[in-house]
Design a protein around this motif. Structure first.
Motif, PDB file in Angstrom:
ATOM      1  N   ALA A 105       5.118   1.731   0.339  1.00 21.23           N
ATOM      2  CA  ALA A 105       4.091   1.735   1.388  1.00 21.23           C
ATOM      3  C   ALA A 105       2.948   0.791   1.035  1.00 21.23           C
ATOM      4  CB  ALA A 105       3.571   3.158   1.598  1.00 21.23           C
ATOM      5  N   LEU A 106       2.526   0.788  -0.223  1.00 21.90           N
ATOM      6  CA  LEU A 106       1.453  -0.120  -0.647  1.00 21.90           C
ATOM      7  C   LEU A 106       1.902  -1.573  -0.568  1.00 21.90           C
ATOM      8  CD1 LEU A 106      -0.049   1.841  -3.681  1.00 21.90           C
ATOM      9  CD2 LEU A 106      -1.087   1.490  -1.436  1.00 21.90           C
ATOM     10  N   SER A 107       3.181  -1.820  -0.794  1.00 21.06           N
ATOM     11  CA  SER A 107       3.697  -3.185  -0.665  1.00 21.06           C
ATOM     12  C   SER A 107       3.609  -3.660   0.781  1.00 21.06           C
ATOM     13  CB  SER A 107       5.152  -3.253  -1.157  1.00 21.06           C
ATOM     14  OG  SER A 107       5.210  -3.069  -2.558  1.00 21.06           O
ATOM     15  N   TYR A 108       3.889  -2.766   1.722  1.00 21.90           N
ATOM     16  CA  TYR A 108       3.722  -3.131   3.133  1.00 21.90           C
ATOM     17  C   TYR A 108       2.265  -3.477   3.421  1.00 21.90           C
ATOM     18  CZ  TYR A 108       8.400  -2.063   4.908  1.00 21.90           C
ATOM     19  OH  TYR A 108       9.743  -2.106   5.184  1.00 21.90           O
ATOM     20  N   LEU A 109       1.347  -2.686   2.873  1.00 22.70           N
ATOM     21  CA  LEU A 109      -0.075  -2.969   3.098  1.00 22.70           C
ATOM     22  C   LEU A 109      -0.485  -4.289   2.457  1.00 22.70           C
ATOM     23  CD1 LEU A 109      -1.704   0.563   2.647  1.00 22.70           C
ATOM     24  CD2 LEU A 109      -1.262  -0.668   4.777  1.00 22.70           C
ATOM     25  N   ARG A 110       0.039  -4.591   1.280  1.00 22.70           N
ATOM     26  CA  ARG A 110      -0.292  -5.856   0.618  1.00 22.70           C
ATOM     27  C   ARG A 110       0.272  -7.034   1.406  1.00 22.70           C
ATOM     28  NH1 ARG A 110       0.653  -2.640  -4.303  1.00 22.70           N
ATOM     29  NH2 ARG A 110      -1.397  -2.351  -5.286  1.00 22.70           N
ATOM     30  N   LEU A 111       1.427  -6.822   2.037  1.00 28.70           N
ATOM     31  CA  LEU A 111       2.002  -7.877   2.872  1.00 28.70           C
ATOM     32  C   LEU A 111       1.126  -8.124   4.090  1.00 28.70           C
ATOM     33  CD1 LEU A 111       4.502  -9.674   2.714  1.00 28.70           C
ATOM     34  CD2 LEU A 111       5.694  -8.043   4.183  1.00 28.70           C
ATOM     35  N   VAL A 112       0.586  -7.055   4.658  1.00 27.03           N
ATOM     36  CA  VAL A 112      -0.332  -7.193   5.781  1.00 27.03           C
ATOM     37  C   VAL A 112      -1.602  -7.916   5.355  1.00 27.03           C
ATOM     38  CG1 VAL A 112      -1.836  -5.913   7.367  1.00 27.03           C
ATOM     39  CG2 VAL A 112       0.531  -5.172   7.032  1.00 27.03           C
ATOM     40  N   CYS A 113      -2.078  -7.578   4.151  1.00 28.54           N
ATOM     41  CA  CYS A 113      -3.369  -8.085   3.699  1.00 28.54           C
ATOM     42  C   CYS A 113      -3.311  -9.537   3.239  1.00 28.54           C
ATOM     43  CB  CYS A 113      -3.898  -7.207   2.569  1.00 28.54           C
ATOM     44  SG  CYS A 113      -5.540  -7.659   1.989  1.00 28.54           S
ATOM     45  N   ASN A 114      -2.324  -9.858   2.408  1.00 27.29           N
ATOM     46  CA  ASN A 114      -2.348 -11.205   1.806  1.00 27.29           C
ATOM     47  C   ASN A 114      -0.977 -11.844   1.598  1.00 27.29           C
ATOM     48  OD1 ASN A 114      -1.317  -9.805  -0.423  1.00 27.29           O
ATOM     49  ND2 ASN A 114      -3.336  -9.542  -1.334  1.00 27.29           N
ATOM     50  N   GLN A 115       0.058 -11.333   2.253  1.00 27.81           N
ATOM     51  CA  GLN A 115       1.391 -11.934   2.194  1.00 27.81           C
ATOM     52  C   GLN A 115       1.896 -12.086   0.751  1.00 27.81           C
ATOM     53  OE1 GLN A 115       1.477 -15.587   4.442  1.00 27.81           O
ATOM     54  NE2 GLN A 115       0.513 -14.664   6.243  1.00 27.81           N
ATOM     55  N   GLU A 116       1.610 -11.108  -0.073  1.00 31.35           N
ATOM     56  CA  GLU A 116       1.980 -11.153  -1.490  1.00 31.35           C
ATOM     57  C   GLU A 116       3.498 -11.235  -1.663  1.00 31.35           C
ATOM     58  OE1 GLU A 116       1.888  -7.758  -4.784  1.00 31.35           O
ATOM     59  OE2 GLU A 116      -0.141  -8.385  -4.203  1.00 31.35           O
ATOM     60  N   ASP A 117       3.960 -12.170  -2.492  1.00 27.18           N
ATOM     61  CA  ASP A 117       5.396 -12.390  -2.679  1.00 27.18           C
ATOM     62  C   ASP A 117       6.093 -11.192  -3.317  1.00 27.18           C
ATOM     63  OD1 ASP A 117       5.324 -14.846  -1.493  1.00 27.18           O
ATOM     64  OD2 ASP A 117       5.467 -16.008  -3.344  1.00 27.18           O
ATOM     65  N   LEU A 118       5.474 -10.561  -4.313  1.00 30.09           N
ATOM     66  CA  LEU A 118       6.098  -9.401  -4.960  1.00 30.09           C
ATOM     67  C   LEU A 118       6.250  -8.244  -3.972  1.00 30.09           C
ATOM     68  CD1 LEU A 118       4.368  -9.348  -8.486  1.00 30.09           C
ATOM     69  CD2 LEU A 118       6.731  -9.984  -7.935  1.00 30.09           C
ATOM     70  N   ALA A 119       5.266  -8.097  -3.103  1.00 27.77           N
ATOM     71  CA  ALA A 119       5.353  -7.063  -2.077  1.00 27.77           C
ATOM     72  C   ALA A 119       6.495  -7.371  -1.117  1.00 27.77           C
ATOM     73  CB  ALA A 119       4.028  -6.960  -1.318  1.00 27.77           C
ATOM     74  N   PHE A 120       6.614  -8.641  -0.732  1.00 18.28           N
ATOM     75  CA  PHE A 120       7.685  -9.066   0.168  1.00 18.28           C
ATOM     76  C   PHE A 120       9.044  -8.754  -0.443  1.00 18.28           C
ATOM     77  CE2 PHE A 120      10.833 -12.103   1.599  1.00 18.28           C
ATOM     78  CZ  PHE A 120      10.653 -12.151   2.976  1.00 18.28           C
ATOM     79  N   GLU A 121       9.236  -9.102  -1.711  1.00 17.09           N
ATOM     80  CA  GLU A 121      10.524  -8.884  -2.370  1.00 17.09           C
ATOM     81  C   GLU A 121      10.863  -7.402  -2.461  1.00 17.09           C
ATOM     82  OE1 GLU A 121      10.252 -10.814  -6.134  1.00 17.09           O
ATOM     83  OE2 GLU A 121      10.284 -12.845  -5.284  1.00 17.09           O
TER      84      GLU A 121
END
Length: 430
Positions: A105-121
């Motif tokens: 869930a936090l990875s989804y939020l990080r993707l929303v916030c800053n398109q973080e690659d680790l979150a995307f993966e």
């Protein structure tokens, strides 16, 4: 303590007659504390622990345990213990922010916030979207060639990435959900709830009957809500993610002296000098699920579990709950019936006055009722009405008490008490 515990278990009809006793003389009264919020409840426990360790000769952190009915309840106390520098160890489970669904869930939020690659993966194929290892490597190559993020590679250069028709459809749903969340003007906790629905994560957990994981998602939503309340000046997603980095980065190995945290099931057979049982709110302990699925038998099993928890303490027992609104039961919080059932002898109440199911309860809120629960303009509910909830699914109204509805949902949600005008609740045509 034993008098309080014996008073409780006598409420069970299906039991062998017995009374625990001790040869020790004296003994401390049981302390029950009602806090204004879950954060205040956790702070009260942490402060009491420090007071015990600092002022009781020969006592150390290993003599103390914090017990809870379900693992999701550890989140708030973990955050407070970390802030206060009190070492702890979780037994029988992972620390809250290390749990898979919380990381997802936090990875989804990080993707929303800053398109973080680790979150995307981490989330690109959770839920499954037909994105395997080779496809991900292809996305990474496109991103490298264009010197952009993986998310931008997928959205801006999809023609260079070989996707099946099914994957294209799933990716489109994902991207639309992320962009919708990015544009959202809803309060953060509502944006998060909608995001988890839109990307299919809640449906994935429901289909897998992962009710404990759903509870953890709700608890993360509570974390976001608490952040908004305490940061009225700048409750942004970026600030929230920065705020919790202290807890998500806390991966040190616990050594030496530590407080033990565990579910009550894990505590069977163990004893500690000082025991705190937190989260004693109706619907949480006893659990609505147990009551909905097993009725009176479920209640008696919950009461036996409370008896186990209360009798883990050798010297002193502390029971706590808090006011406010529960994102798990989706209703205002009141004290557990178990607090009422132990009687008044041998127990000291502190904090707010306990509120039980027989009393009217208007929760104290720092945001308006409309902001917290929405308003779908329905005020003519009756027993038998069919409903649909965005997270809990379809159900039927089994009780109406003013603006509170008791609704029996399909498993694993079970019985829930909800505000009649909750934004996620819709009446269906019979």
């Amino acid at each position: 303590m034993l008098k309080v515990s014996n008073n409780l278990i006598r409420k069970n009809s299906q039991r062998l007659e017995k009374n625990l006793f001790t040869k020790q003389t004296g003994g401390e009264d049981v302390i029950h504390h009602v806090a204004k919020s879950e954060e205040e409840e956790a702070n009260w426990i942490a402060n009491k622990i420090e007071d015990i360790v600092n002022n009781q000769d020969g006592v150390n952190y290993r003599d103390i345990a914090i017990l809870y009915r379900a693992n999701y309840l550890s989140r708030t106390i973990e955050q407070v213990l970390i802030r206060k520098g009190i070492d702890y160890r979780i037994f029988g489970g992972l620390k809250f922010f290390n749990r898979k669904e919380v990381k997802d869930a936090l990875s989804y939020l990080r993707l929303v916030c800053n398109q973080e690659d680790l979150a995307f993966e981490r989330i690109i194929n959770t839920p499954a979207r037909g994105i395997g290892k080779k496809t991900l490597e292809n996305i990474q190559l496109v991103a490298l060639n264009h010197q952009i993020s993986l998310y931008d590679a997928l959205t801006l250069h999809s023609d260079e990435i070989r996707l099946s028709n099914k994957s294209k459809k799933e990716v489109r749903i994902l991207v639309e959900a992320i962009e919708k969340a990015r544009r959202s003007t809803l309060p953060l906790h509502e944006m998060f709830e909608q995001l988890m629905i839109d990307v299919g994560y809640i449906d994935m957990l429901k289909n897998d009957l992962e009710d404990n994981r759903i509870d953890n998602i709700h608890e993360l939503q509570r974390s976001i809500y608490d952040f908004q309340v305490s940061h009225e000046d700048a409750p942004t997603l970026e600030n929230y993610l920065q705020d919790i980095s202290l807890y998500t980065d806390n991966d040190s190995i616990d050594q030496g002296q530590y407080v033990s945290l565990m579910s009550i099931h894990m505590a069977k057979g163990l004893e500690f000098d000082y025991v705190f049982v937190l989260g004693l709110s109706e619907g949480i302990f006893p659990s609505f699920r147990s009551l909905a699925e097993d009725g009176d038998d479920g209640l008696e099993e919950e009461r036996r579990l409370a008896y186990v928890a209360f009798t883990r303490a050798r010297k002193q027992l502390f029971l706590t709950d808090s006011e406010g609104f529960s994102f798990v039961t989706d209703s205002p919080k009141i004290s557990s019936r178990f607090i009422d059932e132990v009687g008044n002898e041998g127990i000291i109440h502190s904090g707010s006055k306990p509120r039980f199911k027989t009393t009217d309860y208007v929760p104290k809120q720092t945001v308006s009722k409309a902001e917290l629960i929405g308003d779908n303009k329905v005020d003519d509910w009756k027993v038998g009405d069919l409903v649909n909830h965005d997270i809990f699914g379809k159900g039927v109204v089994v009780k109406v008490n003013k603006n509170i509805l008791d609704i029996a949902f399909e498993l694993p949600a079970g019985l829930k008490s909800l505000m009649a005008n909750h934004k996620a609740l819709k009446k269906l045509t019979n």
